[in-house]
Motif scaffolding. Sequence first.
Motif, PDB file in Angstrom:
ATOM      1  N   GLU A  15       0.855  -1.186   0.000  1.00  0.00           N
ATOM      2  CA  GLU A  15       0.000   0.000   0.000  1.00  0.00           C
ATOM      3  C   GLU A  15       0.892   1.238   0.000  1.00  0.00           C
ATOM      4  O   GLU A  15       2.070   1.167   0.368  1.00  0.00           O
ATOM      5  N   SER A  16       0.319   2.347  -0.397  1.00  0.00           N
ATOM      6  CA  SER A  16       1.106   3.571  -0.499  1.00  0.00           C
ATOM      7  C   SER A  16       1.621   4.005   0.875  1.00  0.00           C
ATOM      8  O   SER A  16       0.842   4.187   1.814  1.00  0.00           O
ATOM      9  N   VAL A  17       2.929   4.169   0.984  1.00  0.00           N
ATOM     10  CA  VAL A  17       3.521   4.619   2.250  1.00  0.00           C
ATOM     11  C   VAL A  17       3.121   6.072   2.515  1.00  0.00           C
ATOM     12  O   VAL A  17       2.874   6.472   3.647  1.00  0.00           O
ATOM     13  N   ILE A  18       3.024   6.847   1.434  1.00  0.00           N
ATOM     14  CA  ILE A  18       2.670   8.262   1.592  1.00  0.00           C
ATOM     15  C   ILE A  18       1.289   8.384   2.237  1.00  0.00           C
ATOM     16  O   ILE A  18       1.089   9.100   3.215  1.00  0.00           O
ATOM     17  N   ARG A  19       0.324   7.662   1.668  1.00  0.00           N
ATOM     18  CA  ARG A  19      -1.028   7.726   2.207  1.00  0.00           C
ATOM     19  C   ARG A  19      -1.096   7.106   3.602  1.00  0.00           C
ATOM     20  O   ARG A  19      -1.852   7.531   4.459  1.00  0.00           O
ATOM     21  N   GLU A  20      -0.244   6.096   3.859  1.00  0.00           N
ATOM     22  CA  GLU A  20      -0.220   5.486   5.192  1.00  0.00           C
ATOM     23  C   GLU A  20       0.272   6.499   6.231  1.00  0.00           C
ATOM     24  O   GLU A  20      -0.215   6.551   7.360  1.00  0.00           O
ATOM     25  N   MET A  21       1.233   7.332   5.845  1.00  0.00           N
ATOM     26  CA  MET A  21       1.744   8.330   6.794  1.00  0.00           C
ATOM     27  C   MET A  21       0.645   9.308   7.182  1.00  0.00           C
ATOM     28  O   MET A  21       0.580   9.758   8.319  1.00  0.00           O
ATOM     29  N   THR A  22      -0.234   9.620   6.235  1.00  0.00           N
ATOM     30  CA  THR A  22      -1.354  10.511   6.564  1.00  0.00           C
ATOM     31  C   THR A  22      -2.270   9.835   7.588  1.00  0.00           C
ATOM     32  O   THR A  22      -2.727  10.464   8.544  1.00  0.00           O
ATOM     33  N   ARG A  23      -2.497   8.521   7.413  1.00  0.00           N
ATOM     34  CA  ARG A  23      -3.356   7.812   8.378  1.00  0.00           C
ATOM     35  C   ARG A  23      -2.697   7.771   9.763  1.00  0.00           C
ATOM     36  O   ARG A  23      -3.339   8.012  10.780  1.00  0.00           O
ATOM     37  N   ASN A  25      -0.641   9.860  10.900  1.00  0.00           N
ATOM     38  CA  ASN A  25      -0.678  11.221  11.414  1.00  0.00           C
ATOM     39  C   ASN A  25      -2.022  11.506  12.105  1.00  0.00           C
ATOM     40  O   ASN A  25      -2.068  12.092  13.183  1.00  0.00           O
ATOM     41  N   HIS A  26      -3.120  11.029  11.492  1.00  0.00           N
ATOM     42  CA  HIS A  26      -4.439  11.186  12.134  1.00  0.00           C
ATOM     43  C   HIS A  26      -4.441  10.471  13.476  1.00  0.00           C
ATOM     44  O   HIS A  26      -4.933  10.992  14.467  1.00  0.00           O
ATOM     45  N   LEU A  27      -3.863   9.265  13.490  1.00  0.00           N
ATOM     46  CA  LEU A  27      -3.870   8.439  14.697  1.00  0.00           C
ATOM     47  C   LEU A  27      -3.147   9.143  15.848  1.00  0.00           C
ATOM     48  O   LEU A  27      -3.619   9.165  16.980  1.00  0.00           O
ATOM     49  N   TYR A  28      -1.987   9.759  15.550  1.00  0.00           N
ATOM     50  CA  TYR A  28      -1.179  10.345  16.619  1.00  0.00           C
ATOM     51  C   TYR A  28      -1.381  11.856  16.760  1.00  0.00           C
ATOM     52  O   TYR A  28      -0.704  12.495  17.566  1.00  0.00           O
ATOM     53  N   GLY A  29      -2.269  12.419  15.971  1.00  0.00           N
ATOM     54  CA  GLY A  29      -2.527  13.863  16.072  1.00  0.00           C
ATOM     55  C   GLY A  29      -1.299  14.691  15.720  1.00  0.00           C
ATOM     56  O   GLY A  29      -0.992  15.687  16.385  1.00  0.00           O
ATOM     57  N   GLY A  30      -0.578  14.294  14.697  1.00  0.00           N
ATOM     58  CA  GLY A  30       0.649  15.002  14.319  1.00  0.00           C
ATOM     59  C   GLY A  30       0.397  16.171  13.376  1.00  0.00           C
ATOM     60  O   GLY A  30      -0.744  16.467  13.011  1.00  0.00           O
ATOM     61  N   VAL A  31       1.482  16.853  13.017  1.00  0.00           N
ATOM     62  CA  VAL A  31       1.443  17.888  11.980  1.00  0.00           C
ATOM     63  C   VAL A  31       1.814  17.160  10.691  1.00  0.00           C
ATOM     64  O   VAL A  31       2.884  16.560  10.597  1.00  0.00           O
ATOM     65  N   ASN A  32       0.933  17.224   9.709  1.00  0.00           N
ATOM     66  CA  ASN A  32       1.121  16.374   8.532  1.00  0.00           C
ATOM     67  C   ASN A  32       1.969  17.048   7.448  1.00  0.00           C
ATOM     68  O   ASN A  32       1.458  17.817   6.646  1.00  0.00           O
ATOM     69  N   LEU A  33       3.242  16.736   7.430  1.00  0.00           N
ATOM     70  CA  LEU A  33       4.103  17.224   6.342  1.00  0.00           C
ATOM     71  C   LEU A  33       4.480  16.038   5.443  1.00  0.00           C
ATOM     72  O   LEU A  33       5.571  15.973   4.890  1.00  0.00           O
ATOM     73  N   SER A  34       3.552  15.075   5.340  1.00  0.00           N
ATOM     74  CA  SER A  34       3.846  13.900   4.510  1.00  0.00           C
ATOM     75  C   SER A  34       3.188  14.026   3.144  1.00  0.00           C
ATOM     76  O   SER A  34       3.842  14.388   2.170  1.00  0.00           O
ATOM     77  N   GLN A  35       1.893  13.732   3.077  1.00  0.00           N
ATOM     78  CA  GLN A  35       1.221  13.715   1.769  1.00  0.00           C
ATOM     79  C   GLN A  35       1.086  15.130   1.211  1.00  0.00           C
ATOM     80  O   GLN A  35       0.751  16.060   1.966  1.00  0.00           O
ATOM     81  N   VAL A 343       7.448  12.695  18.199  1.00  0.00           N
ATOM     82  CA  VAL A 343       7.730  14.126  17.992  1.00  0.00           C
ATOM     83  C   VAL A 343       6.452  14.836  17.523  1.00  0.00           C
ATOM     84  O   VAL A 343       6.201  15.986  17.866  1.00  0.00           O
ATOM     85  N   GLY A 344       5.624  14.133  16.751  1.00  0.00           N
ATOM     86  CA  GLY A 344       4.354  14.714  16.326  1.00  0.00           C
ATOM     87  C   GLY A 344       4.428  15.396  14.963  1.00  0.00           C
ATOM     88  O   GLY A 344       3.671  16.338  14.694  1.00  0.00           O
TER      89      GLY A 344
END
Length: 392
Positions: A15-23, A25-35, A343-344
């Motif tokens: 599966e796409s790692v990029i899209r997984e990082m967004t998921r 990020n939602h889980l950990y409440g991070g700042v999303n600089l991935s997708q 780190v978030g």
Amino acid sequence: MSKLTGSKKATQFTESVIREMTRLNHLYGGVNLSQGFPDFPAPTAIKDAACAAINADINQYAVTWGARPLREAVAREFTRRYGLEVVADEQVTVCCGSTEAMMSTMMAIIDPGDEVVIFEPFYENYGPDAILSGATPRYVTLHEPDWSFDPDELAAAFNDRTKAIIINTPNNPTGKVFTRDELETIAVLCRKWDAIAISDEIYEHIIYDGQRHIPIATIEGMADRTITLNGLSKTYSVTGWRVGWTISPPSLTGAIRKVHDFLTVGAAAPLQEAGAVALGLPDDYYTKLAANYQQRRNVLLDILDRHHFTTYKPLGAYYIMTDIRVFGFDDDVEFARYLVKDVGVAAVPGSSFYKSNAGRTKLRFCFCKKDETLQEADRRMQKLVPAGVTLH
Ligand SMILES: Cc1ncc(COP(=O)(O)O)c(C=O)c1O
């Protein structure tokens, strides 16, 4: 063996790692600089145009290869900017994003055994695109710090089986903008081996430091062997609208349109109408877009430099590729998970852009974000320390 399994094709890629990082990020409440999608609004004029199209009941299928106003706008703007005539009826096919444009293109031109040359690092989708279309990828390295390629290495990747080369300029993930010399080197090989150039130009307008975007279709002898891909996503900050297109030589348009038709029938009709309005925005819109992104690039470069990353300054697109060796992690995926969880801040592991191991020391950040978002990432990254250094 049970038949309740995925196909061989589907098991050949993850599966796409990029899209997984967004998921994550939602889980950990991070700042999303991935997708790579903006967190700021799209231009009001084009949102109004989309609402007006729905209110005018443009709610049924558009012509399968694209609503006429959008196809004509695509042809008109390409001709106006680059001086190459494009005939909407014969050359433009509107798809569900440039993602589908790439898939339809590959499925339309590839036979089993055909090879496709892909520069590495590459936009993650190109690997699965090759597998799904049955192409054998041949990777050619872009070398940091300037992401140049070795012309001999490129020449060695071409042979009788080479059907196409994929070019992405301005480039994701490196920010490289291919120069005229480089495009001419590629063009010589395409002509020599009778190969097609598939040129993903989705970041056409996101370009810095006085660089100029050059479509390979405009290089001598390339107009009749180039398929140019583009879309609304990045230029107009509407990645969720899913409108993109191909500009192809007439000899290849029929094949692309057939594949496109049976894959998706067509892109959202009202959003195609709004797309035609978007393409009519004044030149000033594009100048400001690039200037705003250049400023965001500088902000994120400064943040990443201060937090010990080795950065490679992008000349286009909206990503910064970094080297993460200083943090002492075993690999990029482990570091990316640590970064989002502890780190978030979410970023994309370098390995998702490489077939080789070269990505394991890298991480990609995107900066298509509001100032506050970048400042929040800065604040959170204060936790980051290079290996062997302790915080007091
Ligand atoms: C190089 C490249 N091509 C294509 C896409 C996808 O574009 P679209 O939204 O038009 O499918 C992206 C998105 O990140 C990209 O970086």
